[in-house]
Design an enzyme around this catalytic site. Structure first.
Site, PDB file in Angstrom:
ATOM      1  N   ARG A  59       0.809  -1.206   0.000  1.00  8.93           N
ATOM      2  CA  ARG A  59       0.000   0.000   0.000  1.00  8.93           C
ATOM      3  C   ARG A  59       0.851   1.268   0.000  1.00  8.93           C
ATOM      4  O   ARG A  59       0.713   2.121  -0.871  1.00  8.93           O
ATOM      5  CB  ARG A  59      -0.872  -0.046   1.250  1.00  8.93           C
ATOM      6  N   THR A  60       1.756   1.362   0.958  1.00 10.97           N
ATOM      7  CA  THR A  60       2.526   2.596   1.092  1.00 10.97           C
ATOM      8  C   THR A  60       3.385   2.828  -0.141  1.00 10.97           C
ATOM      9  O   THR A  60       3.482   3.933  -0.668  1.00 10.97           O
ATOM     10  CB  THR A  60       3.402   2.517   2.353  1.00 10.97           C
ATOM     11  N   LYS A  87      23.503  -8.538  -0.093  1.00  8.98           N
ATOM     12  CA  LYS A  87      24.906  -8.875  -0.317  1.00  8.98           C
ATOM     13  C   LYS A  87      25.786  -8.340   0.802  1.00  8.98           C
ATOM     14  O   LYS A  87      27.005  -8.353   0.705  1.00  8.98           O
ATOM     15  CB  LYS A  87      25.372  -8.309  -1.657  1.00  8.98           C
ATOM     16  N   ARG A 109      11.633   2.915   3.751  1.00  7.38           N
ATOM     17  CA  ARG A 109      10.925   2.051   4.711  1.00  7.38           C
ATOM     18  C   ARG A 109      11.970   1.097   5.262  1.00  7.38           C
ATOM     19  O   ARG A 109      12.721   0.501   4.490  1.00  7.38           O
ATOM     20  CB  ARG A 109       9.816   1.289   3.965  1.00  7.38           C
ATOM     21  N   HIS A 137       5.621   6.475  11.444  1.00  9.07           N
ATOM     22  CA  HIS A 137       5.136   6.352  10.070  1.00  9.07           C
ATOM     23  C   HIS A 137       4.403   7.664   9.789  1.00  9.07           C
ATOM     24  O   HIS A 137       3.182   7.710   9.739  1.00  9.07           O
ATOM     25  CB  HIS A 137       4.210   5.136   9.963  1.00  9.07           C
TER      26      HIS A 137
END
Lengths: 313, 434
Positions: A59-60, A87, A109, A137
């Site tokens: 969604r975000t 990695k 995020r 958030h």
């Protein structure tokens, strides 16, 4: 003209009431773009935005992508699985490499609280925190504030209940900071295992019983229960949680008639929220999603497009 | 060569007094301690150190450091840790066993002692693991380790969660006269916490480690010491609750000793705001109330020792997201100014402070040191309590620079360290400022 003097959006704590008003007002004027036949304006043409998602998000991420594209920014998307993080590259090294490509904005995020703050110190590009660990958030809180203001006409003086795992919710923390800053009264609710220590220091009241918590509130915000937390002894079973802390029709009898019910998504139907409530007349869940694009467009514009206010039509 | 240390204030931590004296050092030993002005000798072989206005203390002993060798030499070695130690005024270090391999056998102990001899600087007192591999299951060979030169045992970094294992460890260790140093932590309660659980963790959204995580284990060690009559030393006390438990246990006569680290009386959990990974340690920085309780605990001798928990980490472990960064900070080079701040504040007398940095840790470890006397070894440090200096990363002798005190102006630095009559550290003039 009102000014937005920030390089980054790391958390709600950094914003003033005037900043928040400006973001919401700007979102208001940009929202209409998403309703046009041709959903695109040239405002951010030539700007590049990196969407950097260390944690999975649908969604975000989609919301940010839409917002950037509607403003004509070029976007690149990176996820942990496809990035050099797997990695063994550190966040700082990844940041320096990204910086070398000179993006205007990085949307991050990340599973660790404070990761966007670390990145912001390393790069010249602006940073938007799209969720960091259990910390914040802020864009979710801003779209929630927008939705509340749109529905209620104001934020100041409203009574808001937030129900769920407050201790481990970045949505809750950002909303608590934002709502109290804007003059709303916030009550939090949920089992004692999900209420953080000294939460009163955030300026909220605690009422564990959900029915009592929602009584006389203007807004009910339900948080997603992360089902894997059950293994961390926060609650004994999904069944018990749904029975005693879920928002269902029975509990809703105590709510005000003009209450709005919000949820940041994705919802666990029948756990923290019953289907008939999620889909019912009080629910503004899909409005939140729609407003998310407008609020993120506003932030992109304010952070990296401010000099181009003349193009905004 | 004869060294004449003129007119310093000599601190005797055991008798708790301070006197203006001259010290004459010959053949590595203190040959005479004289009233200031009594020494007249002159000659080409006489070296004079003017210590007027300065304080002369027995060489300091840090009973809790991580020297990282073997296994993590990129963070610190016994040689570089030794340099950091003498820069800070220390002449003896007890090094914790969480190396790679873990110091749980005489061969690792012998290696550590060999490296210490090679670096030819500070005395190194190895602390071996309580359990093999620090896994909390099987006791290491205390007798064999004792013969190899170990002074204590600890699973530091980990708690011995099995209470039966800990009980047997303290019983068995007493037979070999080994101090048992307990890292008190209920790891289930700590969970994946990264800072103190309280108002700040709630505000800045980091997972918390409750004070109870330390306190339940402190209480367990007290109960085991009471049950068996065998002593236990509590490492890095950080909470008011722990101080209270230890105080009551001592009043009752339970054989408990305890240490705290300078950061627990200098910083509180607000230092984490901004996500500085140099404010991340285990146990975590606690509340201002805990800081006050730690100070009271030092003043009332509930806490016997100031030990640094010197924990070098490279940028590989620290230039990371807060969650992912390693716990711990270096401490050898800032212990003196941070402790002297307590003297300035009136929490401790100067001899009282030095006692916690020298004679008390020596007594608990069962090693010599911690006093200045005629015919004793010339192991000492000359401190300037008035010197103010802003710490720079470039000054740090430790291989790692993970200190939250870089950039801070601290008062009261070590000027000179002498081991066996040899000057092993002298503060550069530019560090002394104007």
């Amino acid at each position: 003209m009102r000014k937005f003097n920030h390089k980054d959006l790391l958390g709600m704590g950094q914003l003033t009431v005037e900043d928040i008003d400006l973001i919401l007002d700007t979102a208001g004027s940009l929202k209409e773009i998403s309703e046009r036949e041709i959903k695109k304006v040239p405002t951010l043409r030539g700007k590049s935005v990196v969407h950097f998602f260390y944690e999975p998000s649908t969604r975000t991420r989609t919301s940010f992508e839409m917002a950037a594209k509607r403003l004509s920014a070029d976007t690149v998307s990176l996820s942990a699985s496809g990035s050099s993080m797997v990695k063994g590259e550190t966040l700082i090294d990844t940041a320096r490499n990204l910086q070398a490509m000179n993006p205007d904005l990085i949307v991050l995020r990340h599973s660790s609280g404070g990761a966007p703050h670390l990145l912001a110190k390393e790069v010249k590009a602006g940073i938007i925190n799209a969720g960091d660990g259990i910390n914040e958030h802020p864009t979710q809180a801003l779209l929630d504030l927008y939705t509340i203001r749109e529905r209620k006409g104001r934020i100041k003086g409203l009574k808001v209940a937030i129900i769920g795992d407050i201790a481990h919710s970045r949505v809750a923390r950002s909303n608590i900071i934002g709502l109290t800053k804007m003059g709303a009264q916030v009550t939090i609710s949920g089992p004692p295992t999900m209420i953080p220590l000294q939460v009163e220091s955030l300026g909220v009241k605690v009422i564990h019983n959900v029915a009592d918590a929602i009584e006389d509130r203007d807004v009910i915000m339900v948080l997603r229960i992360q089902l894997e937390r059950q293994s961390k002894i926060l609650f004994p079973s999904i069944r018990e949680y749904a029975t005693f802390f879920g928002l269902n029709r029975e509990v809703m009898k105590k709510a005000k008639r003009d209450v709005i019910v919000m949820h940041p998504g994705p919802i666990n139907r029948g756990v923290e929220i019953a289907s008939d409530v999620a889909d019912g007349p009080y629910s503004v869940i899909l409005d939140q999603v729609a407003n998310g694009v407008a609020v993120r467009m506003a932030l992109l514009y304010l952070l990296i497009g401010g000099a181009r206010s003349d193009n905004l039509d | 060569m004869t060294i004449w240390i003129r007119d310093g204030k000599i601190v005797d931590p055991v008798r708790g007094v301070m006197q203006r004296r001259d010290i004459i050092v010959e053949r590595g030993r203190i040959s005479r301690i004289l009233k200031a002005g009594a020494f007249k000798e002159k000659g080409p072989k006489l070296r004079t150190i003017d210590a007027s206005g300065k304080v002369i203390v027995p060489g300091l002993i840090d009973m809790h450091v991580h020297l990282r060798e073997p296994g993590h030499e990129y963070k610190e070695t016994i040689a570089t840790g030794g340099k950091a130690a003498v820069a800070g005024g220390f002449v003896g270090l007890a090094c914790m066993p969480n190396t790679d391999p873990v110091n749980d056998s005489s061969s690792v102990t012998e290696f550590i002692l060999r490296q210490a001899r090679k670096s030819n600087l500070v005395k190194v007192y190895p602390v071996a693991a309580i359990t093999k591999g620090q896994k909390g299951e099987t006791l290491t060979e205390f007798g064999d380790l004792r013969q190899a030169g170990v002074e204590g045992v600890s699973d530091d970094g980990f708690a011995v969660s099995n209470s039966e294992v800990m009980r047997r460890a303290i019983e068995y260790a007493r037979y070999y006269d080994l101090v048992v140093i307990s890292h008190c932590e209920d790891t289930n309660l700590s969970g994946d916490g990264v800072m103190h659980e309280g108002a700040v963790s709630t505000q800045i959204g980091l997972r918390g480690i409750p004070a109870a995580s330390e306190e339940v284990m402190v209480q367990r060690e007290i109960s085991l010491a009471r049950l068996t009559g065998c002593p236990v030393h509590i490492a890095h006390v950080s909470t008011a609750g722990s101080v209270e438990l230890i105080k009551r246990a001592k009043e009752e006569g339970v054989p408990i000793t305890a240490e705290t680290a300078p950061h627990y009386f200098s910083l509180d959990h607000r230092a984490v705001i901004g996500y500085d990974t140099n404010a991340k340690m285990n146990p975590p920085l606690r509340t201002p109330e805990d800081v006050e309780a730690i100070k009271r605990g030092l003043a009332e001798d509930v806490l016997d020792v100031i030990a640094t928990d010197h924990a070098p980490h490279s940028p590989l472990e620290k230039d990371l997201e807060f969650d992912r960064a390693a716990f711990g900070i270096i401490g050898l080079e800032t212990a003196v100014p941070l402790t002297l701040a307590l003297v300035e504040e009136g929490v401790l007398s100067l001899p009282g402070a030095i006692k916690k940095l020298s004679s008390n840790p020596a007594a608990i470890l069962g090693v010599t040191g911690g006093s200045l006397r005629e015919e004793g070894p010339a192991d000492l440090a000359i401190l300037d309590p008035e010197q103010e200096y802003t710490l720079k990363a470039g000054d740090i002798q430790s291989k790692s620079k993970n200190s939250p005190f870089i950039g801070q102006t601290l008062k009261g630095w070590n000027l000179l360290t002498m081991i066996g009559g040899r000057i092993v550290w002298k503060r550069a003039r530019e560090h002394l400022g104007g």
